[in-house]
Write an enzyme that holds these catalytic residues in place. Structure first.
Site, PDB file in Angstrom:
ATOM      1  N   LEU A  54       0.871  -1.172   0.000  1.00 34.79           N
ATOM      2  CA  LEU A  54       0.000   0.000   0.000  1.00 34.79           C
ATOM      3  C   LEU A  54       0.906   1.219   0.000  1.00 34.79           C
ATOM      4  CD1 LEU A  54      -2.640  -0.913   2.776  1.00 34.79           C
ATOM      5  CD2 LEU A  54      -2.946  -1.067   0.303  1.00 34.79           C
ATOM      6  N   ASP A  55       0.483   2.267  -0.685  1.00 35.53           N
ATOM      7  CA  ASP A  55       1.268   3.503  -0.680  1.00 35.53           C
ATOM      8  C   ASP A  55       1.435   4.012   0.745  1.00 35.53           C
ATOM      9  OD1 ASP A  55       1.188   3.364  -3.434  1.00 35.53           O
ATOM     10  OD2 ASP A  55      -0.487   4.771  -3.618  1.00 35.53           O
ATOM     11  N   ARG A  56       2.482   4.767   0.959  1.00 36.14           N
ATOM     12  CA  ARG A  56       2.751   5.323   2.286  1.00 36.14           C
ATOM     13  C   ARG A  56       1.523   6.043   2.857  1.00 36.14           C
ATOM     14  NH1 ARG A  56       7.615   8.092   4.672  1.00 36.14           N
ATOM     15  NH2 ARG A  56       8.660   7.818   2.680  1.00 36.14           N
TER      16      ARG A  56
END
Length: 241
Positions: A54-56
């Site tokens: 998942l993106d930051r």
């Protein structure tokens, strides 16, 4: 900070990842920078192996494996689009009741410098389904408009291309609120003024369905919305139309 564990057995562990946390350290991250892999290793006392990412800035369901074999088998399900992922996001403007964004995406590579991501290679199929959950209209000017229009949406991406949801809604001209890479600077500026303590990328991985790589049991893991998102939605509730 202890991670919220949604599921754990001898093969897998799933957490509700908070926004702002890397899944694992990259060559561009600082050595001391915090990440889910390191936290889970300390929290469970076991080595963990990433399965997907998942993106930051994205919160929600994130699964990791306790062995390379389990990680490899589960990663294959993601690569072959055999998992079902449900996200929720807040975007600029009024979206349609439902729709499908069928828009091929090229690979993104992270890099140092002014632009963090570089487009490389040929475009690959990318399809994102969405369903409207709510429209909001706030009596607050944004750029040349006299009101702020937003949509809360449920999203089901068929693939898992890098930044797929964020790039697809930018293509639809409904960028995500709080998106520093693909978002609208006017909406983000106003949103940050309204919600200074809760402003973030408004994207959450709410649910993940997959087959357990060892037991073959069908699992559906759900992650409750994080407090910053619920705070913003509570503020928006009186402006639902």
């Amino acid at each position: 900070m202890t991670l919220e564990i949604l599921f754990q057995d001898e093969h897998l562990v799933a957490v509700n990842k908070p926004a702002g946390l890397l899944v694992h350290r990259t060559h561009l991250a600082k050595e001391e920078e915090d990440a889910v892999v390191q936290r889970l290793r300390d929290q469970t006392g076991k080595w963990v192996f990433p399965v997907h990412r998942l993106d930051r800035g994205t919160s929600g369901v994130l699964v990791m494996a306790f062995s390379p074999d389990a990680a490899r088998q589960l990663s294959a399900q993601f690569a072959e689009s055999k998992t079902q992922k449900i996200y929720h996001c807040l975007v600029r403007g009024f979206c349609a009741e439902s729709g499908v964004i069928d828009y091929p995406l090229a690979k993104l590579n992270e890099q140092k410098g002014r632009s963090r991501f570089k487009i490389e290679g040929t475009e690959k199929e990318a399809e994102t389904h969405f369903t409207l959950k709510a429209h909001y209209q706030l009596p607050i000017p944004v750029s040349r408009y006299d009101s702020m229009r937003l949509s809360w949406i449920e999203v089901v991406p068929k693939q898992g291309r890098k930044h797929q949801i964020r790039r697809h809604f930018k293509h639809l001209l409904n960028p995500l609120v709080g998106d520093s890479c693909y978002g609208c600077r006017h909406i983000n500026k106003v949103a940050k003024e309204i919600w200074p303590e809760d402003f973030r990328l408004m994207l959450h991985a709410s649910s993940l369905q997959f087959k357990h790589p060892i037991t073959e049991q069908q699992l559906v893991l759900k992650a409750p919305l994080h407090e910053k998102i619920t705070n913003i939605l509570d503020t928006l509730a009186p402006y639902k139309i």
